[in-house]
Design a protein around this motif. Structure first.
Motif, short mmCIF file in Angstrom:
data_model
loop_
_atom_site.label_atom_id
_atom_site.label_comp_id
_atom_site.label_asym_id
_atom_site.label_seq_id
_atom_site.Cartn_x
_atom_site.Cartn_y
_atom_site.Cartn_z
N GLU A 1 18.48 -5.47 4.45
CA GLU A 1 19.30 -5.17 3.27
C GLU A 1 18.55 -5.37 1.96
O GLU A 1 19.08 -5.06 0.90
CB GLU A 1 20.55 -6.06 3.27
N HIS A 2 17.32 -5.87 2.03
CA HIS A 2 16.62 -6.28 0.81
C HIS A 2 16.16 -5.07 0.00
O HIS A 2 15.41 -4.23 0.48
CB HIS A 2 15.42 -7.16 1.18
N ILE A 3 16.62 -4.99 -1.24
CA ILE A 3 16.27 -3.90 -2.15
C ILE A 3 15.85 -4.49 -3.49
O ILE A 3 16.46 -5.43 -3.98
CB ILE A 3 17.45 -2.93 -2.36
N ILE A 4 14.83 -3.90 -4.08
CA ILE A 4 14.40 -4.29 -5.43
C ILE A 4 14.58 -3.10 -6.36
O ILE A 4 14.13 -1.98 -6.06
CB ILE A 4 12.92 -4.74 -5.44
N GLY A 5 15.25 -3.32 -7.46
CA GLY A 5 15.40 -2.29 -8.48
C GLY A 5 16.15 -1.05 -8.03
O GLY A 5 15.92 0.04 -8.56
N TYR A 6 17.02 -1.18 -7.06
CA TYR A 6 17.88 -0.10 -6.58
C TYR A 6 17.13 1.01 -5.82
O TYR A 6 17.76 1.81 -5.13
CB TYR A 6 18.65 0.55 -7.75
N ILE A 7 15.83 1.09 -5.96
CA ILE A 7 15.09 2.22 -5.36
C ILE A 7 13.99 1.77 -4.40
O ILE A 7 13.23 2.61 -3.90
CB ILE A 7 14.46 3.12 -6.45
N PHE A 8 13.89 0.46 -4.14
CA PHE A 8 12.79 -0.01 -3.30
C PHE A 8 13.34 -0.86 -2.15
O PHE A 8 13.31 -2.08 -2.20
CB PHE A 8 11.79 -0.82 -4.13
N PRO A 9 13.85 -0.20 -1.10
CA PRO A 9 14.30 -0.95 0.08
C PRO A 9 13.09 -1.37 0.91
O PRO A 9 12.33 -0.52 1.39
CB PRO A 9 15.17 0.07 0.83
N TRP A 10 12.91 -2.65 1.08
CA TRP A 10 11.70 -3.16 1.71
C TRP A 10 11.53 -2.65 3.14
O TRP A 10 10.45 -2.18 3.52
CB TRP A 10 11.71 -4.70 1.71
N HIS A 11 12.56 -2.74 3.94
CA HIS A 11 12.41 -2.39 5.35
C HIS A 11 12.17 -0.89 5.53
O HIS A 11 11.33 -0.48 6.33
CB HIS A 11 13.66 -2.82 6.13
N ALA A 12 12.89 -0.08 4.77
CA ALA A 12 12.69 1.37 4.86
C ALA A 12 11.29 1.76 4.42
O ALA A 12 10.65 2.64 5.02
CB ALA A 12 13.74 2.09 4.01
N THR A 13 10.79 1.10 3.39
CA THR A 13 9.42 1.37 2.93
C THR A 13 8.41 0.99 4.00
O THR A 13 7.38 1.66 4.17
CB THR A 13 9.14 0.61 1.63
N TRP A 14 8.71 -0.08 4.72
CA TRP A 14 7.84 -0.49 5.83
C TRP A 14 7.73 0.63 6.87
O TRP A 14 6.65 0.90 7.40
CB TRP A 14 8.39 -1.77 6.45
N HIS A 15 8.84 1.29 7.17
CA HIS A 15 8.80 2.41 8.11
C HIS A 15 7.82 3.49 7.65
O HIS A 15 7.03 4.02 8.44
CB HIS A 15 10.19 3.04 8.25
N ILE A 16 7.87 3.81 6.37
CA ILE A 16 7.01 4.87 5.83
C ILE A 16 5.54 4.44 5.86
O ILE A 16 4.66 5.20 6.28
CB ILE A 16 7.44 5.23 4.40
N VAL A 17 5.28 3.21 5.41
CA VAL A 17 3.90 2.71 5.39
C VAL A 17 3.32 2.68 6.80
O VAL A 17 2.17 3.10 7.03
CB VAL A 17 3.85 1.31 4.75
N SER A 18 4.10 2.21 7.76
CA SER A 18 3.60 2.12 9.13
C SER A 18 3.33 3.51 9.71
O SER A 18 2.34 3.71 10.44
CB SER A 18 4.59 1.36 10.02
N ALA A 19 4.19 4.48 9.40
CA ALA A 19 3.97 5.83 9.91
C ALA A 19 2.65 6.41 9.41
O ALA A 19 1.86 6.95 10.20
CB ALA A 19 5.14 6.74 9.49
N PHE A 20 2.41 6.28 8.12
CA PHE A 20 1.14 6.78 7.58
C PHE A 20 -0.03 5.93 8.08
O PHE A 20 -1.15 6.42 8.21
CB PHE A 20 1.19 6.80 6.05
N GLY A 21 0.24 4.66 8.36
CA GLY A 21 -0.80 3.81 8.92
C GLY A 21 -1.26 4.30 10.28
O GLY A 21 -2.46 4.33 10.58
N PHE A 22 -0.32 4.72 11.12
CA PHE A 22 -0.69 5.22 12.45
C PHE A 22 -1.39 6.57 12.37
O PHE A 22 -2.29 6.85 13.16
CB PHE A 22 0.54 5.30 13.34
N ILE A 23 -0.99 7.39 11.42
CA ILE A 23 -1.69 8.67 11.24
C ILE A 23 -3.12 8.41 10.75
O ILE A 23 -4.08 9.06 11.19
CB ILE A 23 -0.91 9.57 10.26
#
Length: 234
Positions: A184-206
């Motif tokens: 549930e952790h969000i910073i500044g209404y537009i930065f959900p930590w866990h969702a951002t982790w999904h994106i970072v990890s996806a590009f990390g595997f690519i």
């Protein structure tokens, strides 16, 4: 309809995890230059993405959590299998794979127990919105061990591929930081930590696929020239 402000973001970005495995599999099918053990790693990325979507759709469901964390541990262990296969001797690799598999089996058994446990308590609490359960700690330890193997054998990695390795490791560190926040952790209404982790990890595997593509392509050229022996395919 949604459980919290980041719920939809967590669900949608879970598909990025699936793509983080699917795209490297497609690339491998086109290039045919990576050992099968690495193809299995990419398959495990895709595999773990599916219960990730499920888990975030029904957050709080312990069965979904079991498959989500369990497949993540499988993925991290497969990374150990793959990296050790690149650099370690066969006897040493067999011992390492056997020991880590046994430890992870205990972890999977504990995850299964947690489905029915009266309460599920975090093993480590960092701050109010950041805590890790036992399965997540095991996952992190597996991932750290795989990263450590790469660093131990980094001198065997060609200079052209090393920047991509360091990029992958940097993204891993960022992902580890993002993972300290709960769903549930969000910073500044537009930065959900866990969702951002999904994106970072996806590009990390690519990026991991790119790193492997460069080093295995260079090795194939060296094999064709007769300067090195080919890697085993398992």
């Amino acid at each position: 309809m949604y459980l919290h402000d980041a719920h939809l973001a967590n669900i949608v970005t879970s598909y990025c995890t699936c793509l983080g495995g699917l795209m490297p599999l497609i690339y491998c099918a086109c290039t045919h230059n990576q050992p099968r053990r690495w193809v299995w790693v990419y398959f495990c990325v895709l595999l773990t993405g599916l219960p990730t979507v499920w888990m975030h759709t029904v957050e709080g469901n312990r069965v979904a959590s079991f498959f989500d964390v369990g497949t993540n541990i499988l993925l991290a262990w497969m990374l150990i299998v793959a990296v050790s296969g690149d650099y370690m001797s066969s006897p040493s690799r067999k011992r390492l794979v056997g020991i880590t598999l046994a430890l992870n089996v205990f972890a999977w058994c504990w995850l299964f127990y947690e489905i029915f446990a009266p309460t599920k308590m975090p093993l480590l609490t960092l701050w109010e919105s950041g805590h890790f359960y036992t399965g997540e700690i095991v996952l992190i330890l597996n991932a750290l061990f795989g990263a450590a193997l790469f660093m131990v054998y980094r001198k065997h990695i060609t200079p052209a591929a090393r920047p991509f390795l360091y990029t992958v490791l940097g993204m891993f560190i960022i992902g580890l930081l993002l993972a300290t926040g709960d769903n549930e952790h969000i910073i500044g209404y537009i930065f959900p930590w866990h969702a951002t982790w999904h994106i970072v990890s996806a590009f990390g595997f690519i990026t991991l696929w790119i790193f492997n593509h460069i080093r295995f392509s260079e090795r194939r050229l060296a094999v064709n020239s007769g300067s090195v022996t080919p890697l085993k395919e398992y």
